[in-house]
Design a protein around this motif. Structure first.
Motif, PDB file in Angstrom:
ATOM      1  N   GLU A  70     -41.751 -12.585  -7.642  1.00 42.71           N
ATOM      2  CA  GLU A  70     -41.346 -11.980  -8.917  1.00 42.71           C
ATOM      3  C   GLU A  70     -41.159 -10.476  -8.761  1.00 42.71           C
ATOM      4  O   GLU A  70     -40.190  -9.896  -9.271  1.00 42.71           O
ATOM      5  CB  GLU A  70     -42.403 -12.258  -9.990  1.00 42.71           C
ATOM      6  CG  GLU A  70     -42.476 -13.692 -10.428  1.00 42.71           C
ATOM      7  CD  GLU A  70     -43.690 -13.974 -11.302  1.00 42.71           C
ATOM      8  OE1 GLU A  70     -43.581 -14.897 -12.129  1.00 42.71           O
ATOM      9  OE2 GLU A  70     -44.743 -13.305 -11.170  1.00 42.71           O
ATOM     10  N   TRP A  71     -42.086  -9.825  -8.059  1.00 44.41           N
ATOM     11  CA  TRP A  71     -42.008  -8.371  -7.883  1.00 44.41           C
ATOM     12  C   TRP A  71     -40.783  -8.006  -7.049  1.00 44.41           C
ATOM     13  O   TRP A  71     -40.067  -7.069  -7.371  1.00 44.41           O
ATOM     14  CB  TRP A  71     -43.294  -7.832  -7.250  1.00 44.41           C
ATOM     15  CG  TRP A  71     -43.302  -6.351  -7.180  1.00 44.41           C
ATOM     16  CD1 TRP A  71     -43.192  -5.573  -6.067  1.00 44.41           C
ATOM     17  CD2 TRP A  71     -43.403  -5.437  -8.286  1.00 44.41           C
ATOM     18  NE1 TRP A  71     -43.226  -4.245  -6.418  1.00 44.41           N
ATOM     19  CE2 TRP A  71     -43.350  -4.129  -7.762  1.00 44.41           C
ATOM     20  CE3 TRP A  71     -43.532  -5.605  -9.657  1.00 44.41           C
ATOM     21  CZ2 TRP A  71     -43.429  -2.991  -8.567  1.00 44.41           C
ATOM     22  CZ3 TRP A  71     -43.611  -4.470 -10.461  1.00 44.41           C
ATOM     23  CH2 TRP A  71     -43.554  -3.186  -9.920  1.00 44.41           C
ATOM     24  N   ARG A  72     -40.542  -8.773  -5.989  1.00 47.03           N
ATOM     25  CA  ARG A  72     -39.374  -8.509  -5.149  1.00 47.03           C
ATOM     26  C   ARG A  72     -38.097  -8.642  -5.969  1.00 47.03           C
ATOM     27  O   ARG A  72     -37.203  -7.801  -5.883  1.00 47.03           O
ATOM     28  CB  ARG A  72     -39.341  -9.471  -3.962  1.00 47.03           C
ATOM     29  CG  ARG A  72     -38.151  -9.189  -3.034  1.00 47.03           C
ATOM     30  CD  ARG A  72     -38.070 -10.134  -1.844  1.00 47.03           C
ATOM     31  NE  ARG A  72     -39.212  -9.950  -0.972  1.00 47.03           N
ATOM     32  CZ  ARG A  72     -40.100 -10.922  -0.690  1.00 47.03           C
ATOM     33  NH1 ARG A  72     -39.951 -12.128  -1.197  1.00 47.03           N
ATOM     34  NH2 ARG A  72     -41.101 -10.675   0.107  1.00 47.03           N
ATOM     35  N   ALA A  73     -38.002  -9.680  -6.786  1.00 52.03           N
ATOM     36  CA  ALA A  73     -36.808  -9.873  -7.624  1.00 52.03           C
ATOM     37  C   ALA A  73     -36.638  -8.709  -8.601  1.00 52.03           C
ATOM     38  O   ALA A  73     -35.520  -8.223  -8.814  1.00 52.03           O
ATOM     39  CB  ALA A  73     -36.909 -11.193  -8.381  1.00 52.03           C
ATOM     40  N   PHE A  74     -37.733  -8.234  -9.176  1.00 56.07           N
ATOM     41  CA  PHE A  74     -37.673  -7.097 -10.102  1.00 56.07           C
ATOM     42  C   PHE A  74     -37.189  -5.836  -9.391  1.00 56.07           C
ATOM     43  O   PHE A  74     -36.273  -5.150  -9.853  1.00 56.07           O
ATOM     44  CB  PHE A  74     -39.035  -6.856 -10.744  1.00 56.07           C
ATOM     45  CG  PHE A  74     -39.094  -5.581 -11.530  1.00 56.07           C
ATOM     46  CD1 PHE A  74     -38.481  -5.480 -12.762  1.00 56.07           C
ATOM     47  CD2 PHE A  74     -39.742  -4.466 -11.019  1.00 56.07           C
ATOM     48  CE1 PHE A  74     -38.511  -4.290 -13.479  1.00 56.07           C
ATOM     49  CE2 PHE A  74     -39.786  -3.287 -11.731  1.00 56.07           C
ATOM     50  CZ  PHE A  74     -39.165  -3.191 -12.961  1.00 56.07           C
ATOM     51  N   VAL A  75     -37.800  -5.523  -8.251  1.00 53.88           N
ATOM     52  CA  VAL A  75     -37.435  -4.304  -7.525  1.00 53.88           C
ATOM     53  C   VAL A  75     -35.983  -4.352  -7.076  1.00 53.88           C
ATOM     54  O   VAL A  75     -35.243  -3.374  -7.232  1.00 53.88           O
ATOM     55  CB  VAL A  75     -38.389  -4.075  -6.332  1.00 53.88           C
ATOM     56  CG1 VAL A  75     -37.883  -2.967  -5.420  1.00 53.88           C
ATOM     57  CG2 VAL A  75     -39.796  -3.746  -6.838  1.00 53.88           C
ATOM     58  N   ALA A  78     -33.793  -3.812 -10.074  1.00 52.91           N
ATOM     59  CA  ALA A  78     -33.797  -2.403 -10.499  1.00 52.91           C
ATOM     60  C   ALA A  78     -32.923  -1.568  -9.572  1.00 52.91           C
ATOM     61  O   ALA A  78     -32.139  -0.728 -10.031  1.00 52.91           O
ATOM     62  CB  ALA A  78     -35.223  -1.873 -10.529  1.00 52.91           C
ATOM     63  N   ARG A  79     -33.041  -1.805  -8.280  1.00 53.49           N
ATOM     64  CA  ARG A  79     -32.212  -1.067  -7.314  1.00 53.49           C
ATOM     65  C   ARG A  79     -30.726  -1.358  -7.516  1.00 53.49           C
ATOM     66  O   ARG A  79     -29.885  -0.502  -7.260  1.00 53.49           O
ATOM     67  CB  ARG A  79     -32.605  -1.438  -5.887  1.00 53.49           C
ATOM     68  CG  ARG A  79     -33.915  -0.853  -5.464  1.00 53.49           C
ATOM     69  CD  ARG A  79     -34.243  -1.252  -4.040  1.00 53.49           C
ATOM     70  NE  ARG A  79     -35.558  -0.753  -3.670  1.00 53.49           N
ATOM     71  CZ  ARG A  79     -36.245  -1.190  -2.630  1.00 53.49           C
ATOM     72  NH1 ARG A  79     -35.744  -2.134  -1.854  1.00 53.49           N
ATOM     73  NH2 ARG A  79     -37.426  -0.691  -2.364  1.00 53.49           N
ATOM     74  N   ASP A  80     -30.413  -2.559  -7.979  1.00 56.94           N
ATOM     75  CA  ASP A  80     -29.027  -2.976  -8.174  1.00 56.94           C
ATOM     76  C   ASP A  80     -28.485  -2.536  -9.537  1.00 56.94           C
ATOM     77  O   ASP A  80     -27.343  -2.817  -9.866  1.00 56.94           O
ATOM     78  CB  ASP A  80     -28.936  -4.496  -8.024  1.00 56.94           C
ATOM     79  CG  ASP A  80     -27.524  -4.979  -7.796  1.00 56.94           C
ATOM     80  OD1 ASP A  80     -26.741  -4.258  -7.142  1.00 56.94           O
ATOM     81  OD2 ASP A  80     -27.199  -6.081  -8.268  1.00 56.94           O
ATOM     82  N   GLY A  81     -29.317  -1.881 -10.357  1.00 59.43           N
ATOM     83  CA  GLY A  81     -28.856  -1.391 -11.650  1.00 59.43           C
ATOM     84  C   GLY A  81     -28.997  -2.374 -12.787  1.00 59.43           C
ATOM     85  O   GLY A  81     -28.516  -2.118 -13.892  1.00 59.43           O
ATOM     86  N   GLU A  82     -29.659  -3.505 -12.563  1.00 56.47           N
ATOM     87  CA  GLU A  82     -29.813  -4.527 -13.601  1.00 56.47           C
ATOM     88  C   GLU A  82     -30.471  -4.002 -14.874  1.00 56.47           C
ATOM     89  O   GLU A  82     -30.214  -4.506 -15.951  1.00 56.47           O
ATOM     90  CB  GLU A  82     -30.685  -5.677 -13.076  1.00 56.47           C
ATOM     91  CG  GLU A  82     -29.927  -6.881 -12.659  1.00 56.47           C
ATOM     92  CD  GLU A  82     -30.865  -7.997 -12.235  1.00 56.47           C
ATOM     93  OE1 GLU A  82     -31.612  -8.528 -13.078  1.00 56.47           O
ATOM     94  OE2 GLU A  82     -30.826  -8.334 -11.043  1.00 56.47           O
ATOM     95  N   PHE A  83     -31.319  -3.019 -14.732  1.00 64.03           N
ATOM     96  CA  PHE A  83     -32.089  -2.543 -15.878  1.00 64.03           C
ATOM     97  C   PHE A  83     -31.643  -1.169 -16.358  1.00 64.03           C
ATOM     98  O   PHE A  83     -32.323  -0.533 -17.150  1.00 64.03           O
ATOM     99  CB  PHE A  83     -33.586  -2.515 -15.527  1.00 64.03           C
ATOM    100  CG  PHE A  83     -34.081  -3.841 -15.050  1.00 64.03           C
ATOM    101  CD1 PHE A  83     -34.295  -4.887 -15.931  1.00 64.03           C
ATOM    102  CD2 PHE A  83     -34.307  -4.066 -13.701  1.00 64.03           C
ATOM    103  CE1 PHE A  83     -34.737  -6.123 -15.493  1.00 64.03           C
ATOM    104  CE2 PHE A  83     -34.753  -5.301 -13.246  1.00 64.03           C
ATOM    105  CZ  PHE A  83     -34.967  -6.329 -14.143  1.00 64.03           C
TER     106      PHE A  83
END
Length: 97
Positions: A70-75, A78-83
């Protein structure tokens, strides 16, 4: 053999239960460099197995916990601009049409 949806859901529930059963009273909390103790900030703690705990400095008793996946998917998101936040009129952006 591929995991069924029911098996995957059961596995994730077990992982979540195990994660929240961990005693994290002695973890070391980290926040972004340059933040002061009195400032509101997000704090994270690294847990066993690559898991991560996250809390707000203003509400340290409310702690969210994430598995390594889950943390890897979040990070990565975030790096990809999703948030990324959309510009709003009050902060110099243009209003949506």
């Amino acid at each position: 053999m591929a995991e069924t949806e029911a098996e995957m859901k059961a596995r994730k529930e077990r992982e979540r239960d195990e994660l929240y059963a961990l005693d994290i009273s002695d973890v070391e909390w980290h926040s972004a460099p340059g933040t002061e103790e009195h400032e509101e900030r997000v704090e994270i703690a690294y847990l066993p197995g690559g898991a991560v705990a996250m809390r707000s400095s203003l509400d340290p008793d409310t702690v969210l916990r994430y598995t390594e996946a889950e943390w890897r998917a979040f990070v990565l998101g975030a790096r990809d601009g999703e948030f990324d936040l959309e510009p709003a009129p009050h902060n110099g952006g243009l209003a949506s049409e």
